[in-house]
Design a protein around this motif. Sequence first.
Motif, PDB file in Angstrom:
ATOM      1  N   ASP A   1       3.590  -4.565   5.113  1.00 12.57           N
ATOM      2  CA  ASP A   1       4.655  -4.647   4.108  1.00 12.57           C
ATOM      3  C   ASP A   1       4.188  -5.315   2.819  1.00 12.57           C
ATOM      4  OD1 ASP A   1       6.433  -3.441   5.881  1.00 12.57           O
ATOM      5  OD2 ASP A   1       6.991  -5.369   6.769  1.00 12.57           O
ATOM      6  N   ILE A   2       2.882  -5.487   2.658  1.00 11.98           N
ATOM      7  CA  ILE A   2       2.367  -6.179   1.475  1.00 11.98           C
ATOM      8  C   ILE A   2       2.757  -5.423   0.206  1.00 11.98           C
ATOM      9  CG2 ILE A   2       0.122  -5.018   1.455  1.00 11.98           C
ATOM     10  CD1 ILE A   2      -1.119  -7.713   0.637  1.00 11.98           C
ATOM     11  N   ASP A   3       3.159  -6.176  -0.786  1.00  7.57           N
ATOM     12  CA  ASP A   3       3.472  -5.622  -2.095  1.00  7.57           C
ATOM     13  C   ASP A   3       2.136  -5.426  -2.816  1.00  7.57           C
ATOM     14  OD1 ASP A   3       4.233  -5.091  -4.704  1.00  7.57           O
ATOM     15  OD2 ASP A   3       5.284  -6.995  -4.993  1.00  7.57           O
ATOM     16  N   LEU A   4       1.779  -4.179  -3.092  1.00  6.26           N
ATOM     17  CA  LEU A   4       0.471  -3.928  -3.691  1.00  6.26           C
ATOM     18  C   LEU A   4       0.365  -4.449  -5.117  1.00  6.26           C
ATOM     19  CD1 LEU A   4      -0.679  -0.556  -2.176  1.00  6.26           C
ATOM     20  CD2 LEU A   4      -1.373  -2.856  -1.607  1.00  6.26           C
ATOM     21  N   ASN A   5       1.488  -4.634  -5.793  1.00  2.91           N
ATOM     22  CA  ASN A   5       1.419  -5.281  -7.107  1.00  2.91           C
ATOM     23  C   ASN A   5       0.993  -6.731  -6.952  1.00  2.91           C
ATOM     24  OD1 ASN A   5       2.133  -3.087  -8.813  1.00  2.91           O
ATOM     25  ND2 ASN A   5       4.223  -3.267  -8.045  1.00  2.91           N
ATOM     26  N   ALA A   6       1.433  -7.380  -5.895  1.00  2.00           N
ATOM     27  CA  ALA A   6       0.975  -8.743  -5.593  1.00  2.00           C
ATOM     28  C   ALA A   6      -0.503  -8.718  -5.209  1.00  2.00           C
ATOM     29  CB  ALA A   6       1.817  -9.356  -4.485  1.00  2.00           C
TER      30      ALA A   6
ATOM     31  N   ARG B   1      -0.697   5.474   1.228  1.00  2.00           N
ATOM     32  CA  ARG B   1       0.185   4.331   0.957  1.00  2.00           C
ATOM     33  C   ARG B   1      -0.248   3.590  -0.308  1.00  2.00           C
ATOM     34  NH1 ARG B   1      -0.491  -1.256   4.050  1.00  2.00           N
ATOM     35  NH2 ARG B   1       0.832  -2.497   2.735  1.00  2.00           N
TER      36      ARG B   1
ATOM     37  N   ASP C   1       2.030   3.434  -3.648  1.00  2.00           N
ATOM     38  CA  ASP C   1       2.529   2.122  -4.056  1.00  2.00           C
ATOM     39  C   ASP C   1       2.027   1.714  -5.436  1.00  2.00           C
ATOM     40  OD1 ASP C   1       3.858   2.017  -1.670  1.00  2.00           O
ATOM     41  OD2 ASP C   1       2.794   0.260  -0.886  1.00  2.00           O
TER      42      ASP C   1
ATOM     43  N   GLU D   1       3.878   3.381  -8.481  1.00  2.01           N
ATOM     44  CA  GLU D   1       5.233   2.934  -8.814  1.00  2.01           C
ATOM     45  C   GLU D   1       5.247   1.971  -9.956  1.00  2.01           C
ATOM     46  OE1 GLU D   1       6.795   1.352  -5.171  1.00  2.01           O
ATOM     47  OE2 GLU D   1       6.962   3.325  -4.288  1.00  2.01           O
TER      48      GLU D   1
END
Length: 108
Positions: free
Chosen positions: A55-60, A101, A105, A108
């Motif tokens: 569930d890691i936010d790829l922007n993070a 994925r 991600d 976006e």
Amino acid sequence: MLAGCAASTPVTSPTPTATKSATPLTEPQLLDKQTKTMVNLYSEVVCTNLTDNPDIDLNAAVDKVLATYATEGLSEASRIELAHRVLEQSAAKSCPDQSERVASDLAE
């Protein structure tokens, strides 16, 4: 007087070679070089993190890449592109099941 002494061999120095002056890399060349290096060094780590954190936010993740790894000589736009490339190419190289994925991600 010198009878019995071995003839001395003249000492020669190696022929000097021309030195090439290093031409600075352009920003696109530097971006390519840093991407390749980082993917080669860290693709397994990237994929482990992607697998362990579904569930890691790829922007993070992009922010973490930028904060963690050296990106000298690159503009802010190129630094972000570097982080995207590292994530995308690392996934393609070491965990192709994560490639779709990552690509979606980051789009976006």
